[in-house]
Design a protein around this motif. Structure first.
Motif, PDB file in Angstrom:
ATOM      1  N   ALA A   1      28.628  45.009  18.385  1.00 58.34           N
ATOM      2  CA  ALA A   1      29.323  43.904  18.418  1.00 58.34           C
ATOM      3  C   ALA A   1      30.320  43.900  19.390  1.00 58.34           C
ATOM      4  O   ALA A   1      30.694  42.538  19.751  1.00 58.34           O
ATOM      5  N   ARG A   2      31.195  44.761  19.635  1.00 60.79           N
ATOM      6  CA  ARG A   2      32.148  44.522  20.322  1.00 60.79           C
ATOM      7  C   ARG A   2      31.615  44.266  22.067  1.00 60.79           C
ATOM      8  O   ARG A   2      31.997  43.390  22.693  1.00 60.79           O
ATOM      9  N   VAL A   3      30.772  45.097  22.328  1.00 66.60           N
ATOM     10  CA  VAL A   3      30.102  44.805  23.718  1.00 66.60           C
ATOM     11  C   VAL A   3      29.350  43.196  23.676  1.00 66.60           C
ATOM     12  O   VAL A   3      29.539  42.594  24.535  1.00 66.60           O
ATOM     13  N   ALA A   4      28.774  42.982  22.494  1.00 65.83           N
ATOM     14  CA  ALA A   4      28.071  41.387  22.701  1.00 65.83           C
ATOM     15  C   ALA A   4      29.376  40.578  22.755  1.00 65.83           C
ATOM     16  O   ALA A   4      29.222  39.420  23.382  1.00 65.83           O
ATOM     17  N   GLU A   5      30.386  40.652  21.978  1.00 63.23           N
ATOM     18  CA  GLU A   5      31.678  39.697  22.172  1.00 63.23           C
ATOM     19  C   GLU A   5      32.168  39.761  23.628  1.00 63.23           C
ATOM     20  O   GLU A   5      32.459  38.698  23.991  1.00 63.23           O
ATOM     21  N   THR A   6      32.124  40.727  24.069  1.00 63.05           N
ATOM     22  CA  THR A   6      32.378  40.925  25.630  1.00 63.05           C
ATOM     23  C   THR A   6      31.582  40.082  26.388  1.00 63.05           C
ATOM     24  O   THR A   6      32.092  39.432  27.272  1.00 63.05           O
ATOM     25  N   VAL A   7      30.336  40.203  26.203  1.00 60.79           N
ATOM     26  CA  VAL A   7      29.363  39.559  27.192  1.00 60.79           C
ATOM     27  C   VAL A   7      29.419  37.969  26.836  1.00 60.79           C
ATOM     28  O   VAL A   7      29.617  37.269  27.573  1.00 60.79           O
ATOM     29  N   VAL A   8      29.169  37.740  25.451  1.00 63.36           N
ATOM     30  CA  VAL A   8      29.143  36.444  25.023  1.00 63.36           C
ATOM     31  C   VAL A   8      30.174  35.461  25.194  1.00 63.36           C
ATOM     32  O   VAL A   8      30.262  34.490  25.875  1.00 63.36           O
ATOM     33  N   ALA A   9      31.409  36.138  24.370  1.00 60.80           N
ATOM     34  CA  ALA A   9      32.574  35.307  24.186  1.00 60.80           C
ATOM     35  C   ALA A   9      33.348  35.123  25.534  1.00 60.80           C
ATOM     36  O   ALA A   9      34.191  34.327  26.083  1.00 60.80           O
ATOM     37  N   GLU A  10      33.601  36.648  25.954  1.00 59.51           N
ATOM     38  CA  GLU A  10      34.741  36.772  26.911  1.00 59.51           C
ATOM     39  C   GLU A  10      34.254  36.324  28.391  1.00 59.51           C
ATOM     40  O   GLU A  10      34.562  35.575  29.149  1.00 59.51           O
ATOM     41  N   TRP A  11      32.895  37.110  28.741  1.00 62.70           N
ATOM     42  CA  TRP A  11      32.257  36.669  30.009  1.00 62.70           C
ATOM     43  C   TRP A  11      31.797  35.381  29.907  1.00 62.70           C
ATOM     44  O   TRP A  11      31.879  34.248  30.696  1.00 62.70           O
ATOM     45  N   GLY A  12      30.934  34.957  28.999  1.00 60.99           N
ATOM     46  CA  GLY A  12      29.921  33.827  29.042  1.00 60.99           C
ATOM     47  C   GLY A  12      30.886  32.663  28.843  1.00 60.99           C
ATOM     48  O   GLY A  12      30.578  31.768  29.470  1.00 60.99           O
ATOM     49  N   ARG A  13      31.793  32.606  27.742  1.00 62.17           N
ATOM     50  CA  ARG A  13      32.282  31.473  27.316  1.00 62.17           C
ATOM     51  C   ARG A  13      33.534  31.186  28.435  1.00 62.17           C
ATOM     52  O   ARG A  13      34.055  30.381  28.685  1.00 62.17           O
ATOM     53  N   ASP A  14      34.573  32.161  28.156  1.00 65.60           N
ATOM     54  CA  ASP A  14      35.707  32.178  28.726  1.00 65.60           C
ATOM     55  C   ASP A  14      35.928  32.483  30.123  1.00 65.60           C
ATOM     56  O   ASP A  14      36.832  32.437  30.994  1.00 65.60           O
ATOM     57  N   LEU A  15      34.684  33.065  30.902  1.00 66.50           N
ATOM     58  CA  LEU A  15      34.520  33.369  32.387  1.00 66.50           C
ATOM     59  C   LEU A  15      35.580  33.953  32.882  1.00 66.50           C
ATOM     60  O   LEU A  15      36.403  34.745  32.437  1.00 66.50           O
ATOM     61  N   ILE A  16      36.235  33.307  33.936  1.00 69.36           N
ATOM     62  CA  ILE A  16      37.105  34.152  34.935  1.00 69.36           C
ATOM     63  C   ILE A  16      38.489  34.182  34.266  1.00 69.36           C
ATOM     64  O   ILE A  16      39.319  35.094  34.471  1.00 69.36           O
ATOM     65  N   THR A  17      38.702  33.403  33.280  1.00 69.26           N
ATOM     66  CA  THR A  17      40.153  33.388  32.778  1.00 69.26           C
ATOM     67  C   THR A  17      40.168  34.629  31.682  1.00 69.26           C
ATOM     68  O   THR A  17      41.366  34.739  31.335  1.00 69.26           O
ATOM     69  N   SER A  18      39.138  35.344  31.680  1.00 74.79           N
ATOM     70  CA  SER A  18      39.030  36.389  30.689  1.00 74.79           C
ATOM     71  C   SER A  18      40.003  37.571  31.503  1.00 74.79           C
ATOM     72  O   SER A  18      40.675  38.560  30.506  1.00 74.79           O
ATOM     73  N   TRP A  19      40.224  37.601  32.656  1.00 73.82           N
ATOM     74  CA  TRP A  19      41.059  38.593  33.174  1.00 73.82           C
ATOM     75  C   TRP A  19      42.305  38.675  32.941  1.00 73.82           C
ATOM     76  O   TRP A  19      42.857  39.569  32.497  1.00 73.82           O
ATOM     77  N   ASN A  20      42.842  37.460  32.578  1.00 76.46           N
ATOM     78  CA  ASN A  20      44.111  37.366  31.808  1.00 76.46           C
ATOM     79  C   ASN A  20      44.090  37.102  30.212  1.00 76.46           C
ATOM     80  O   ASN A  20      44.500  37.957  29.523  1.00 76.46           O
ATOM     81  N   ALA A  21      43.066  36.449  29.766  1.00 82.78           N
ATOM     82  CA  ALA A  21      42.988  35.842  28.339  1.00 82.78           C
ATOM     83  C   ALA A  21      42.539  37.013  27.636  1.00 82.78           C
ATOM     84  O   ALA A  21      42.939  37.037  26.235  1.00 82.78           O
ATOM     85  N   HIS A  22      41.869  38.010  28.079  1.00 82.41           N
ATOM     86  CA  HIS A  22      41.361  39.071  27.111  1.00 82.41           C
ATOM     87  C   HIS A  22      41.625  40.481  27.729  1.00 82.41           C
ATOM     88  O   HIS A  22      41.186  41.174  27.372  1.00 82.41           O
ATOM     89  N   GLY A  23      42.729  40.481  28.443  1.00 84.65           N
ATOM     90  CA  GLY A  23      43.036  41.793  28.946  1.00 84.65           C
ATOM     91  C   GLY A  23      42.179  42.638  29.890  1.00 84.65           C
ATOM     92  O   GLY A  23      42.386  43.692  29.787  1.00 84.65           O
ATOM     93  N   TRP A  24      41.149  41.927  30.376  1.00 79.77           N
ATOM     94  CA  TRP A  24      40.449  42.710  31.241  1.00 79.77           C
ATOM     95  C   TRP A  24      41.134  43.376  32.128  1.00 79.77           C
ATOM     96  O   TRP A  24      40.869  44.703  32.483  1.00 79.77           O
ATOM     97  N   ILE A  25      42.052  42.853  32.814  1.00 80.88           N
ATOM     98  CA  ILE A  25      42.685  43.504  33.976  1.00 80.88           C
ATOM     99  C   ILE A  25      43.719  44.850  33.647  1.00 80.88           C
ATOM    100  O   ILE A  25      43.780  45.654  34.261  1.00 80.88           O
ATOM    101  N   ASP A  26      43.864  44.830  32.215  1.00 80.50           N
ATOM    102  CA  ASP A  26      44.841  45.785  31.705  1.00 80.50           C
ATOM    103  C   ASP A  26      43.936  47.007  31.155  1.00 80.50           C
ATOM    104  O   ASP A  26      44.447  47.803  30.706  1.00 80.50           O
ATOM    105  N   ALA A  27      42.618  46.801  31.074  1.00 81.65           N
ATOM    106  CA  ALA A  27      41.783  47.735  30.380  1.00 81.65           C
ATOM    107  C   ALA A  27      42.086  49.153  30.954  1.00 81.65           C
ATOM    108  O   ALA A  27      42.121  50.346  30.172  1.00 81.65           O
TER     109      ALA A  27
END
Lengths: 409, 409
Positions: free
Chosen positions: A45-71
């Motif tokens: 479920a966590r991977v699916a959320e990252t793929v579908v909601a973070e990458w698929g929906r929020d796209l490039i903004t996820s670097w900030n919005a979903h803390g990708w850069i801080d991972a």
């Protein structure tokens, strides 16, 4: 010990609720979590959320919005708790091999008057191979090996860095981190530990042992998934002194300033290289989270109990006439796996797999069994030995089909 | 050109069915596929299968049973088709930065009498940073830069390797691969191309241009997901000569023999390092598959059409009084993105994002728009310019909230 006795131990096990955090197939006793950890139930479920909601929906903004850069930093801090390091001393990046290269090269540069990387013969091959790669790039440097029992006396004024694996990949032997680190320091060398078979399996105290450098694997006991990102550790006191040769943009102090000149970041971020692998990071984060709420003392205690049961049952059933224990008997001298020599270890391993007991073969003659305290119980271990006994007693491993070798053994 | 005209172009577009292969959020015109490609609609199910069925159910056996061990070679062969290379000349591994390190260090070792890595100032920072890292490890080596228009004449008998990005990350300028590669060869230097902004966007003919070395990114036009694995290319004639300094176990000729001595694999496998990141590989494989059944000639032709429309509409609406085109006007001299300078490019970019037009900011003064022919249509482009015109005409970008800078810009 009877199966009933083992069930009593399981009922009293403080980690018994952990098994529910993992999705393991029915009918399998998985004794290979030291090679590839099992899948946490929350990971899909966590991977699916990252793929579908973070990458698929929020796209490039996820670097900030979903803390990708801080991972890399966030996951590093979570691992730091498991290895007894300060949270700003660990970062997640690249593979264990690439991280070894970074730290060995940085260590050699920090000890310019010393020519040697010291290790043991039979260390996990990638460690020796990467050390060889570093030595080939740096003129006058070489890799030297000494039997691990003589390692302390082999460290000399020419040793730049001592590189050892804390728990040996084949024998499971665990080295004395405090003593060997102190011996390296006494002779002015840096100490690098490969924790691939230790993290999530045994108690570690990198800060207490004053360890300089460490690397480790995300896909074994940390349950991060196949080929999960690895981690590296540098003691805080060395952050300003060491510099990664893999000076990619993510290790720059201001990666988005897009300057031509490299200026390493402060702290562990300087050991980042390329863009972090976000999907793999999401899986690894769930894997690490399976340790939330337990202590490594509890994990290590159960590991000892599981292995003691396995070794005792092998002996009680007289299987030690065919199998020779390659691992230390003393729980204080081993990690969380054991190996046995057998004249046809590969076939024995395949016959066990066919019966749902998954261990692995390590060339030339070892069957290896890993004991993962979060998802393995005493009854599982008891039953695994029963199946092993059957395979040996019936000679089932002699079947022709178990002679077929695959690309990955 | 009217919106209706653009729709007519879309109806006649031979790639019009490709949009259905991607899941893009409603109301978004995504002009940032050159930074992070959109999610293919088939990717979530493929990743879930890899996580749940391959990892979760089949566990360690998947290395053989599901072809995990072969993924670097298999994905490399698929990318080879897109870049005009032979299928055994490309392999997928690590990050673009790490792959640059491998190839630059290997190139320097293969040209021992030459001291210089030659590049251009303003190249994508990680390329210059990694070259700096290689030069620091190798005594007497240095990085030299020359303006790209003078690059051919700057190559001399001291140049070990010329490293250039084929399509510039900011301006979108595309260099003449055949001519510059020939100039490098004429002076005995090796040629390394960074294809990060080229692969999946423009036609490439690495074999025809006799390119020695190349690297490229999996998460831009290849749609492999955030931080996807990268690829590297080595011409077949150099396979025996070059050796990776990142000599991890996966690059060994017999990784599962667990020998102490490193002996590189034949062919491209020697450029592997650590264990391949399987979950990320699964996503990348689906991303590459979005190119199945189309030719790069079709993709490149549509890219030219989309950009010509965008640039023409910016001018027709008089927006070029506020925006200065930083990219070549000539389609033959550019890749698949264009940049415009604006005195407050960051705020303009943020105002566009708030209105569903996602481009990106590149310091200090550029707004960058990427054109991905597989999932972008002419009407999308027409509408994007209309929104851009509105943002500029109303001064919407002056809003305070667009001044906030994030970690990733």
């Amino acid at each position: 010990m009877t199966l009933e006795d083992a069930r009593v131990l399981d009922a009293a096990d403080p980690l018994r609720d952990r098994r529910a955090l993992f999705a393991l197939p029915d009918g399998v006793i998985y004794l290979d979590g030291n090679s590839l950890g099992a899948m946490p139930a929350a990971t899909p479920a966590r991977v699916a959320e990252t793929v579908v909601a973070e990458w698929g929906r929020d796209l490039i903004t996820s670097w900030n919005a979903h803390g990708w850069i801080d991972a890399p930093r966030r996951l590093g801090a979570a691992i730091a708790r498991l290895v007894g390091a300060r949270e700003d001393e660990v970062i997640v990046a690249d593979s264990t091999s690439a991280n070894l290269f970074k730290l060995l090269a940085a260590a050699c540069a920090a000890r310019p008057g010393r020519t040697t990387i010291l290790s043991e013969p039979g260390n996990f091959p990638t460690d020796l191979y990467v050390a060889d790669g570093v030595a080939r790039m740096l003129p006058g440097r070489r890799v030297r090996t000494a039997a691990v029992d003589d390692i302390a006396s082999a460290i000399d004024a020419d040793t730049a860095v001592v590189m050892l694996t804390h728990v040996h990949y084949k024998t499971g032997r665990r080295l004395d981190m405090a003593a060997i680190t102190a011996a390296a320091h006494a002779r002015g060398a840096l100490m690098l530990w490969d924790l691939s078979h230790s993290v999530g399996a045994v108690e570690l105290d990198l800060a207490g042992c004053d360890v300089d450098l460490a690397v480790g694997c995300g896909y074994k006991y940390l349950n991060g998934g196949p080929g999960a990102p690895a981690f590296l550790h540098v003691a805080r006191r060395l952050h300003g002194e060491l510099r990664s040769p893999l000076s990619g943009w993510m290790g720059h102090g201001e990666p988005f300033a897009f300057r031509d000149d490299y200026a390493p970041a402060e702290g562990m971020a300087r050991f980042l290289c390329g863009t972090p692998p976000i999907l793999a990071m999401a899986a690894l984060e769930r894997g690490i989270a399976t340790f939330d709420g337990v202590t490594m003392r509890q994990v290590a205690a159960k590991s000892r109990g599981l292995i003691d049961l396995f070794v005792a049952e092998v002996e009680r059933r007289g299987l030690d006439t065919e199998l020779t224990l390659l691992s230390p008997r003393d729980a204080g001298s081993r990690g969380s796996h054991v190996s046995y020599a057998h004249r046809d270890a590969h076939a024995v391993c395949q016959a066990l797999i066919a019966r749902g007991v998954i261990g692995d073969f390590r060339a030339p003659d070892a069957v290896r069994f890993g004991f993962t305290p979060l998802y393995l119980g005493y009854a599982n271990v008891w039953r695994a030995v029963e199946i092993l006994a059957d395979v040996l007693a019936t000679g089932a491993w002699r079947d022709e089909r178990y002679r077929v070798r695959s690309a990955v053994t």
